[in-house]
Scaffold this motif. Sequence first.
Motif, PDB file in Angstrom:
ATOM      1  N   CYS A  48      -3.099   7.205  56.395  1.00  0.00           N
ATOM      2  CA  CYS A  48      -4.262   7.744  55.753  1.00  0.00           C
ATOM      3  C   CYS A  48      -5.260   8.361  56.950  1.00  0.00           C
ATOM      4  CB  CYS A  48      -5.166   6.584  55.184  1.00  0.00           C
ATOM      5  SG  CYS A  48      -6.934   7.003  54.735  1.00  0.00           S
ATOM      6  N   GLN A  49      -5.126   7.955  57.967  1.00  0.00           N
ATOM      7  CA  GLN A  49      -6.000   8.818  58.950  1.00  0.00           C
ATOM      8  C   GLN A  49      -5.276   9.829  59.610  1.00  0.00           C
ATOM      9  OE1 GLN A  49      -5.289   5.229  61.691  1.00  0.00           O
ATOM     10  NE2 GLN A  49      -7.351   4.612  61.354  1.00  0.00           N
ATOM     11  N   LEU A  50      -4.058   9.860  59.593  1.00  0.00           N
ATOM     12  CA  LEU A  50      -3.347  11.183  60.107  1.00  0.00           C
ATOM     13  C   LEU A  50      -3.340  12.187  59.034  1.00  0.00           C
ATOM     14  CD1 LEU A  50       0.037   9.717  61.643  1.00  0.00           C
ATOM     15  CD2 LEU A  50      -2.026  10.735  62.823  1.00  0.00           C
ATOM     16  N   ALA A  51      -3.401  11.886  57.774  1.00  0.00           N
ATOM     17  CA  ALA A  51      -3.679  12.871  56.580  1.00  0.00           C
ATOM     18  C   ALA A  51      -4.983  13.559  56.661  1.00  0.00           C
ATOM     19  CB  ALA A  51      -3.295  12.207  55.256  1.00  0.00           C
ATOM     20  N   CYS A  52      -6.056  12.674  57.143  1.00  0.00           N
ATOM     21  CA  CYS A  52      -7.396  13.205  57.057  1.00  0.00           C
ATOM     22  C   CYS A  52      -7.357  13.901  58.500  1.00  0.00           C
ATOM     23  CB  CYS A  52      -8.307  11.836  57.451  1.00  0.00           C
ATOM     24  SG  CYS A  52      -9.982  12.473  57.808  1.00  0.00           S
ATOM     25  N   TYR A  53      -6.922  13.456  59.427  1.00  0.00           N
ATOM     26  CA  TYR A  53      -7.134  14.438  60.675  1.00  0.00           C
ATOM     27  C   TYR A  53      -6.153  15.839  60.771  1.00  0.00           C
ATOM     28  CZ  TYR A  53      -8.197   9.772  62.760  1.00  0.00           C
ATOM     29  OH  TYR A  53      -9.083   8.681  62.800  1.00  0.00           O
ATOM     30  N   THR A  76      -6.157  14.286  47.957  1.00  0.00           N
ATOM     31  CA  THR A  76      -5.281  13.351  47.114  1.00  0.00           C
ATOM     32  C   THR A  76      -4.454  12.813  47.983  1.00  0.00           C
ATOM     33  OG1 THR A  76      -3.899  15.353  46.671  1.00  0.00           O
ATOM     34  CG2 THR A  76      -5.360  14.902  45.058  1.00  0.00           C
ATOM     35  N   VAL A  77      -3.849  13.186  48.861  1.00  0.00           N
ATOM     36  CA  VAL A  77      -3.002  12.584  49.743  1.00  0.00           C
ATOM     37  C   VAL A  77      -3.808  11.494  50.656  1.00  0.00           C
ATOM     38  CG1 VAL A  77      -1.496  12.932  51.841  1.00  0.00           C
ATOM     39  CG2 VAL A  77      -1.534  14.788  50.003  1.00  0.00           C
ATOM     40  N   THR A  78      -4.819  11.758  51.249  1.00  0.00           N
ATOM     41  CA  THR A  78      -5.661  11.073  51.919  1.00  0.00           C
ATOM     42  C   THR A  78      -6.013   9.588  51.031  1.00  0.00           C
ATOM     43  OG1 THR A  78      -6.534  12.632  53.415  1.00  0.00           O
ATOM     44  CG2 THR A  78      -7.529  10.647  53.421  1.00  0.00           C
ATOM     45  N   ASP A  79      -6.503  10.035  49.991  1.00  0.00           N
ATOM     46  CA  ASP A  79      -6.812   8.965  49.101  1.00  0.00           C
ATOM     47  C   ASP A  79      -5.967   8.060  48.525  1.00  0.00           C
ATOM     48  OD1 ASP A  79      -9.496   9.831  48.815  1.00  0.00           O
ATOM     49  OD2 ASP A  79      -9.392  11.001  47.090  1.00  0.00           O
ATOM     50  N   ALA A  80      -4.441   8.683  48.451  1.00  0.00           N
ATOM     51  CA  ALA A  80      -3.153   7.964  47.954  1.00  0.00           C
ATOM     52  C   ALA A  80      -3.060   6.633  49.033  1.00  0.00           C
ATOM     53  CB  ALA A  80      -2.030   8.701  47.664  1.00  0.00           C
ATOM     54  N   TYR A  81      -2.999   7.067  50.409  1.00  0.00           N
ATOM     55  CA  TYR A  81      -2.725   6.376  51.203  1.00  0.00           C
ATOM     56  C   TYR A  81      -3.869   5.204  51.337  1.00  0.00           C
ATOM     57  CZ  TYR A  81       1.278   8.845  53.040  1.00  0.00           C
ATOM     58  OH  TYR A  81       2.474   9.653  53.018  1.00  0.00           O
ATOM     59  N   ALA A  82      -5.128   5.795  51.223  1.00  0.00           N
ATOM     60  CA  ALA A  82      -6.319   4.918  51.559  1.00  0.00           C
ATOM     61  C   ALA A  82      -6.334   3.725  50.340  1.00  0.00           C
ATOM     62  CB  ALA A  82      -7.641   5.610  51.245  1.00  0.00           C
ATOM     63  N   PHE A 123     -13.599   4.708  55.105  1.00  0.00           N
ATOM     64  CA  PHE A 123     -14.157   5.795  55.969  1.00  0.00           C
ATOM     65  C   PHE A 123     -13.350   7.050  55.731  1.00  0.00           C
ATOM     66  CE2 PHE A 123     -14.319   7.964  59.824  1.00  0.00           C
ATOM     67  CZ  PHE A 123     -15.559   8.330  60.256  1.00  0.00           C
ATOM     68  N   HIS A 124     -12.183   7.199  56.132  1.00  0.00           N
ATOM     69  CA  HIS A 124     -11.364   8.210  55.875  1.00  0.00           C
ATOM     70  C   HIS A 124     -11.128   9.173  54.768  1.00  0.00           C
ATOM     71  CE1 HIS A 124     -10.297   6.546  60.058  1.00  0.00           C
ATOM     72  NE2 HIS A 124     -10.113   7.702  60.169  1.00  0.00           N
ATOM     73  N   ALA A 125     -11.021   8.185  53.625  1.00  0.00           N
ATOM     74  CA  ALA A 125     -11.201   8.782  52.405  1.00  0.00           C
ATOM     75  C   ALA A 125     -12.591   9.603  52.226  1.00  0.00           C
ATOM     76  CB  ALA A 125     -10.866   7.734  51.364  1.00  0.00           C
TER      77      ALA A 125
END
Length: 862
Positions: A471-476, A482-488, A509-511
């Motif tokens: 989730c963090q790496l997708a955000c960065y 949608t990718v960040t949200d899925a991992y979050a 936070f990262h989402a």
Amino acid sequence: MDLLERETVLQDLTGHLQDAVSGPGRLALVRGEAGIGKTAVVNRLTQLAGPQIRVLVGACDPLATPRPLGPLVDLAPRLGQAVRTALTGALSGACRPDEVFDCLLADLSSYPSLLVVEDVHWADEATMDLLRYLARRLPSVPVLLVVTYRDDEIGRTHDVTALLGTLAGYPWVYRHDLAPLSRRAVARLAAGHVVDAEHLYQVSAGNPFIVTEILAAPGESVPATVREAVAGRLAGLSAAAREVVDVLSVLGRRASLPLLAGMLPSCEEALDEAVAGGIVRTDGQTAEFRHELTRLAVLESVPAACRLRVHRQALAALRSGPVAADDLTLLADHAEGAGDAAAVLEFAPAAAARAAALGAHREAAAQYARALRYADHLPAARQSSLLEGHSQACLLSGRLDEGVASRRHAVTLRRALGDRLREGENLRWLSWWLWPDGRAVEARRTGLDAVRVLEELGPSPELARAYLNLCQLACYGHEAVTVTDAYAAKAIALGERFGDAGVVVQARFHAAAARMLTEDSGWTDCEQAVTLAMARDLPEDAALMALNMCWFTALKRDTAGTTVAVNRAEAYCLDRDLLSYLLCTRAWGSWGLLARGLWTEAADAAQNVLSHPGSPPVVRALALTVLALVRARRGKGQVWPLLKRAANLVDSDCLLDTGLGWEARVEAAWLAGDHERVRTQAQHGLDALAGRTHPWLSGPLACWIRRAGGTPPQVPAAGPCALELAGDWAGAAAEWDRLGCPYQAALVRLSGDAPALHEALAAFEALGARPAVARTRAVMRARGVRPVRRGPRAATRANPYGLTLREMDVLKLLHEGLSDAEIAARLYITPKTAGHHVGAVLAKLGVHSRQDAARKLHHSER
């Protein structure tokens, strides 16, 4: 150059001088340990004395047989003939010393004087008598008598102690203690040097002499000058006192007196001698060296056989009773010194775990490294545990290379053992720390490996953290929301199931951050997450999110938000010894300063980050890019070598992920007048962003294509970039002004009408942006707009001394008696910049001291 943290004592001394020369006279005692800066203070005082004051300086020398009246002999050429004649007679035995004293007093009565007698701890008896004589009669003469001495070298029976007793009842005697430098001052001295400022502070204890000598000889563990100074002190000790000092050096910087007495019975008198010699000090329970570097200098000269014996004795003594937690570090030290591998493996890991629990990550890393030196024959599972602890401590204390190497080794061992859970956990940690190491592609690949391994084992807390990592790496990496949200969502579900509050708060936070960066929403959720993590005492989670807020606000060019975020994150990381996060915070702080147009401060902050040996590659790349942009905007050379160094430190994905890297290359090309390169570099950046959604990265690149005469592609753009691409230069400029970015606002105004061009030119001139000034003038000529010669700003013209608004701020703080460092903290600038402003203020006011400048402000306001 200003003396660091000596402004208050200098202000007091100059006040004494002004009062004394108009009567009655005064005596100022300036005291402190060797190397603390007593001579530097009195030298500055003599420079500040007005031309109407006679300056008389004499000194005592460390001679086996002190010179009779040595200080008076030094300053005799500046005294009257009567004094010189009497002095000659006294030295030859033709007259009594008190006749010299009378002549000197008469001479001092005739002229306002500053009389300095340095190092009276080395004074002869006649000089001590002279000081007693003058001190009693000072109220009758226009003189400030300044006496310096080392308070760490006078014991109960020293002549100076007796002198102080005589002076105790005189109300015209003032005492000034010079304290060691603070951490902030040591860090300021270390700026520009590749040195760990915190380590420098620890080994020097803030002693200015030791600090400057270490900085002058960075490759030496103990600078030769320090070694020689310590050897000189040791030469004056008896054999018994020297033995005490040698044993103490092996025992560590601080040792309990019962332990010392057990090893050296009847050592009290010898210890007192060592204390009187200024080498060590005691509080009645422990004895310690005044400075760690002094201990190391002594330790170098202790024979190896003696060191081995002392280590073994100390280890046996400390193990003979219950082992206190506070003694674990000492036990580990002595175990290694004694060559006892089993004891090292018993105590070093325990000391490391305790240090880590207390947040002392550098100490933890050192203790784990000590254990690993003896771990070759341990079972693989125990070796892995040590490697994992070492890796984590290294990563948190800024030793990224060592931390990544230990984590890789741990992965290999866990895999060989078939320990899939620990293998997956180590892969997750390795992925997490590969990102600041500049390897974004490998970080994502390793993170996916971690999830694959852990998913085979079913739900677990380790899998929750692995999902959070992705989730963090997708955000960065600015992947789709949608990718960040899925991992979050996966991380939150497992985090709540296993009670891991850190996972839950970070995933949320990262989402929210992904939405904030792409959709301009989620700010409140991010702030609430940071506040919650701090309130729940989740230090690493809170620190990471706090520094990320620095990054995200910088990407959005929110200068006010960046300032607030940097101040919060820096304070939090400093309190918890989270060095890697702290350095990253400071790198983003330099970006915030750059955006605000504070280029000198930005360059100073970036250089300080680069000077720290613990700065990770991503952090160094950020700082190098700031330096490159400052040089480019000021029209200086060596821009592209800095940008190339930044790019070589990290892979291309990481350079893009952090943002601003590609944009810096494009801007440098534009400032050089290479429009073809602008368009090419900008398009390369946009191509690399394909499949990602980040309007604050793609928007500026499209704007540069437009400014270089190209047709920008349709890409996501945010805020002022969207307005500029739509042709609304006025709206874009206003938005940049609102964000606090004067340089960006001026760039947009180059597309505007004649008044806008004049405004852009004024802004570039105020910033010192020479290439942009030239470009603006060229645009004005091409459009037939006549440049208007502008003088100083209205506020500057209105000031009777020609001070700018910032210089007036500095002058007011000088009036409060603040140091450069304190001014810098108050105005959110660097100490170096504060020093530049102070120099400019003094020059414009036509004064030579900070006190004179403050008085001038006081008189002007009356």
